[in-house]
Design an enzyme around this catalytic site. Structure first.
Site, PDB file in Angstrom:
ATOM      1  N   LYS A 231     -68.846  40.607 -26.169  1.00  0.00           N
ATOM      2  CA  LYS A 231     -69.188  42.075 -26.074  1.00  0.00           C
ATOM      3  C   LYS A 231     -68.893  42.725 -24.723  1.00  0.00           C
ATOM      4  CE  LYS A 231     -72.917  45.439 -27.249  1.00  0.00           C
ATOM      5  NZ  LYS A 231     -73.675  45.472 -25.842  1.00  0.00           N
ATOM      6  N   HIS A 255     -71.584  49.247 -22.667  1.00  0.00           N
ATOM      7  CA  HIS A 255     -73.110  48.714 -22.829  1.00  0.00           C
ATOM      8  C   HIS A 255     -73.797  50.152 -22.890  1.00  0.00           C
ATOM      9  CE1 HIS A 255     -76.044  45.337 -21.702  1.00  0.00           C
ATOM     10  NE2 HIS A 255     -76.695  46.333 -22.063  1.00  0.00           N
TER      11      HIS A 255
HETATM   12  C1  GLV Z   1     -80.203  45.556 -22.149  1.00  0.00           C
HETATM   13  O1  GLV Z   1     -79.598  45.045 -22.550  1.00  0.00           O
HETATM   14  C2  GLV Z   1     -80.436  47.016 -21.853  1.00  0.00           C
HETATM   15  O2  GLV Z   1     -79.371  47.532 -21.860  1.00  0.00           O
HETATM   16  O3  GLV Z   1     -81.409  47.637 -21.651  1.00  0.00           O
END
Ligand code: GLV
Length: 359
Positions: A231, A255
């Site tokens: 990922k 992310h």
């Molecule tokens: C943890 O993986 C975050 O993105 O806070």
């Protein structure tokens, strides 16, 4: 129905302001966060009409696991911060909605409890590789024994992105909450003492293995005996490296706009990765997927499924396990609606030509 703005408002009423900042925020100027949403919206659909959509199925599989809809629960941290049901509540909600939950390494409840709450529903485990490889190997054995059926290796976090909201408010876990699957010295934020800024950043930068390369994929597959989903891939060349190193699937992800400030939107990165992978492994995508039309857009670009993070956390905050179920049910229903309106009776009927060529 999906009304994410209202849901976020309801979650905001119950969450501590620092928790809300943590979940809602991105890195830097938050342009990657905003771009993720905007890039899906910019893709315009060319629906078919006069097709029989009297019965529409959203069902599909991910790594041969049947799911009600191509919408999975993205890994997100600290669910006890959002609601007393915690990760167990998310697991129950995901199970009732027929989805797959990806449990974060930064879970605040043990994997065994979370698996029990899911009652046999598919559970995958998101992994941050600790500098202590022995620790990581033991964790992987533990999550496998608990019933997890895939590892989701996050590769876009060699260091933590600069999340200015968390830096400003000195984000740390409140007393009584801990990361239960990191080495004991790192479980509580207060062991860093009075370090300024985000305690999460201090911990991550101390513990996460920033030296790892694609060799870690084969190592993990060997020690874990589970498929490794990688990922955080945004480029075709990296996708090929991961597949050649043994990845079972990829997640195109930045992310949730929380890591590299200015990273490309996932809707824009997805075609390059799909192309490079050329059908060898399944490709999933996350980031800014906010309804059924976005799910169809992702499928039309070649994704097998999407993952959603923040809306699930907001559902948990607003309504505990049932709130998670309701959010996932709403995504499935909205996906069915979008499929019908595109003249597609199933996910297999979604083709690339449903998208208008960009000018
Ligand atoms: C943890 O993986 C975050 O993105 O806070």
């Amino acid at each position: 129905v999906i009304d994410l703005a209202t849901l976020e408002d309801r979650a905001a009423e119950t969450l501590h302001p620092h928790a809300l900042d943590y979940y809602r925020g991105g890195s830097g100027d938050e342009s990657a966060l905003a771009d993720n949403v905007a890039a899906w919206t910019a893709l315009r659909l060319r629906p078919h009409v006069l097709r029989d959509v009297s019965s529409v199925s959203t069902a599909t599989t991910v790594l041969a696991t049947p799911v009600r809809a191509p919408v999975l629960v993205a890994p997100t941290a600290y669910h006890l911060l959002a609601h007393p049901d915690g990760e167990s509540g998310t697991a129950r909600g995901a199970a009732e909605a027929g989805s797959v939950m990806v449990l974060s390494t930064f879970t605040t409840q043990p994997v065994e409890d979370v698996a029990r709450a899911g009652d046999g529903a598919p559970l995958w485990f998101q992994l941050y590789v600790n500098k202590d490889r022995g620790w990581t190997a033991e964790l992987v054995a533990r999550v496998r024994a608990a019933g997890c059926t895939a590892l989701v290796l996050t590769v876009d976090l060699p260091v933590l992105g600069l999340r200015l909201r968390d830096e400003r408010n000195g984000f740390a876990l409140p007393p009584g909450l801990a990361r239960v699957h990191v080495p004991p010295a790192s479980a509580y934020d207060d062991d860093l003492g009075a370090s300024p800024g985000s305690a999460l950043r201090a911990h991550v930068n101390r513990d996460v293995d920033a030296s790892m390369t694609e060799d870690v994929i084969g190592w993990l597959a060997d020690v874990g005996g589970l498929p490794v989903v990688v990922k955080g891939v945004l480029r075709g060349d990296d996708a090929v490296r991961c597949v050649e190193a043994g990845a079972a699937a990829l997640v195109v992800s930045n992310h949730g706009g929380r890591q590299l400030d200015g990273a490309v939107a996932t809707a824009r990165a997805l075609p390059e990765v799909v192309d490079a992978v050329d059908g060898r492994v399944e490709v999933y995508v996350d980031g800014g997927v906010r309804g059924g039309s976005d799910v169809v857009r992702a499928l039309a670009l070649g994704a097998r499924a999407v993952l959603v993070g923040r809306p699930v956390v907001y559902g948990l905050a607003a309504g505990g396990w049932a709130g998670v179920r309701d959010v996932l049910d709403a995504y499935a229903e909205d996906t069915a609606r979008a499929l019908a309106l595109c003249g597609a009776a199933s996910v297999d009927d979604v083709t690339a030509d449903l998208l208008a060529r960009e000018p």
